[in-house]
Design an enzyme around this catalytic site. Structure first.
Site, PDB file in Angstrom:
ATOM      1  N   GLU A 177       0.823  -1.224   0.000  1.00 49.05           N
ATOM      2  CA  GLU A 177       0.000   0.000   0.000  1.00 49.05           C
ATOM      3  C   GLU A 177       0.850   1.265   0.000  1.00 49.05           C
ATOM      4  O   GLU A 177       1.197   1.791   1.059  1.00 49.05           O
ATOM      5  CB  GLU A 177      -0.941   0.007   1.225  1.00 49.05           C
ATOM      6  CG  GLU A 177      -1.845   1.245   1.265  1.00 49.05           C
ATOM      7  CD  GLU A 177      -2.770   1.311   2.480  1.00 49.05           C
ATOM      8  OE1 GLU A 177      -2.645   0.465   3.390  1.00 49.05           O
ATOM      9  OE2 GLU A 177      -3.612   2.213   2.523  1.00 49.05           O
ATOM     10  N   LYS A 222      -2.622  -2.198  -3.010  1.00 51.57           N
ATOM     11  CA  LYS A 222      -3.656  -1.322  -2.428  1.00 51.57           C
ATOM     12  C   LYS A 222      -3.285   0.125  -2.717  1.00 51.57           C
ATOM     13  O   LYS A 222      -2.559   0.760  -1.952  1.00 51.57           O
ATOM     14  CB  LYS A 222      -3.762  -1.575  -0.919  1.00 51.57           C
ATOM     15  CG  LYS A 222      -4.750  -0.663  -0.197  1.00 51.57           C
ATOM     16  CD  LYS A 222      -5.114  -1.198   1.187  1.00 51.57           C
ATOM     17  CE  LYS A 222      -5.977  -0.210   1.948  1.00 51.57           C
ATOM     18  NZ  LYS A 222      -6.547  -0.759   3.184  1.00 51.57           N
TER      19      LYS A 222
END
Ligand code: 5MM
Length: 342
Positions: A177, A222
């Site tokens: 992420e 992500k």
């Protein structure tokens, strides 16, 4: 038998499902509870999360995985059942946030590097034993007039790649992420600039993952969506956000990555759903495109709950509605009218 990373990653991005990010660290969950005048204690955090994980309809149909804070991974429900078992019983994969937070880069007042690599190999063994089959590490990239710096992009993407390698060694799927923030206090943050920065970050990220020998089929990305900064004064339509975001991902993310699960990043619940649905409805893509929302999945439930046992059923209904809307968005099938009908 150890499960294959590839199969876990596919399960995490199953059709019409997405990930519930419930891994607020102690400071963040306190802020959320402050907004409903509820004290944040071990028990109140347990009650709140137990309420979400016991929302059967939502969990069984629309939630493929749950990201937990370390405390929750080892916590038991009021009746003594481990919370992890509730998640597994609903058919979702338990996951764990393993980073130790974003810390200021020496010499900078805005840029951070996410820490947590020391001792991670040993911690992952413990998390695996407790039932975690995926992990999450979030890096934060801020857009201002003179940031991000190359130092920030390089340090964060490198740390993410080292984290991902340790996860895969431990049989755990890494959620990678690298979040380009949309909520900074700066005005130089058009959708064009967000595209440019996100493309740069993701290009660098996949180069770092390659250098670290990551199996791309056993990870989930992500990312943020490509949007104008909240305080930029620029407005972009749902279709524009979908177009810029998909173009950015197509230019940067290899097709061997099985799934991309967006963060919501401060978008309102409905806008985060609308953007995801538009992307899935408008474009053919090589990866599954879904959600890994924190705020956009929990906000309505938190408001309905207000820290009171008598509101649990209403809060579960609110959570189930949001999860269902996002489940439809993950298939490009959400329509605005469905919100009103509910
Ligand atoms: C749930 O929030 C996560 C943990 O945040 P802190 O480390 O600040 O406590 C956060 O990383 C979250 O998983 C992602 O930002 C996605 O959540 P949003 O709310 O952006 O969808």
């Amino acid at each position: 038998m150890t499960e294959r990373l590839e199969d876990i990653a596919i399960a995490m991005t199953a059709e019409g499902q997405g990930i519930l990010a419930a891994d607020e660290s102690t400071g963040t969950i306190k802020k959320r509870f402050d907004s409903i005048n509820t004290e944040s204690t071990e028990d109140s955090r347990r009650d709140y999360r137990e309420m979400l994980f016991r929302s059967d309809e939502a969990m069984k149909n629309y939630i493929s995985g749950v990201i937990l804070f370390e405390e929750t991974l080892f916590q038991k429900a009021a009746d003594g059942t481990p919370l992890v078992d509730l998640i597994k019983a609903a058919g979702a994969v338990p996951g764990i946030k393993v980073d130790k937070g974003a810390k200021l880069i020496p010499g900078s007042e805005v840029e951070t590097v996410t820490e947590g690599l020391d001792g991670l190999r040993e911690r992952l063994v413990k998390y695996y034993e407790a039932g975690a089959r995926f992990a999450k590490w979030r890096a934060v990239i801020a857009i201002t007039e003179d940031t991000p710096s190359w130092n920030c992009v390089k340090a964060n993407t490198h740390a993410l790649a080292r984290y991902a390698a340790l996860c895969q060694e431990a049989g755990i799927v890494p959620i990678v992420e690298p979040e380009v923030l949309m909520d900074g206090p700066h005005s130089h943050h058009s959708i064009e600039r967000c595209y440019e920065v996100t493309e740069w970050v993701l290009k660098t990220q996949f180069s770092e993952l390659y250098d670290a020998g990551i199996n791309l089929e056993g990870m989930v990305l992500k990312p943020n969506m490509v949007v104008p900064g909240q305080k930029s004064g620029q407005k972009a339509s749902v279709e524009e956000v979908a177009e810029w975001t998909v173009r950015c991902l197509k230019n940067t993310v290899p097709s061997s990555v099985p799934g991309i699960a967006f963060l919501s990043g401060g978008q309102s619940d409905e806008v985060a759903t609308a953007h995801l649905s538009a992307m899935n409805a408008m474009y053919d893509m090589p990866w599954r495109l879904t959600y890994s929302y924190g705020r956009a999945l929990q906000h309505a439930a938190l408001m309905a709950w207000q820290g009171k046992a008598e509101n649990v059923a209403a809060a579960q209904r609110a959570f189930t509605h949001r999860a269902r809307m996002n489940g439809l968005a993950a298939q490009g099938a959400w329509k605005r009218e469905m919100e009103d009908a509910a």
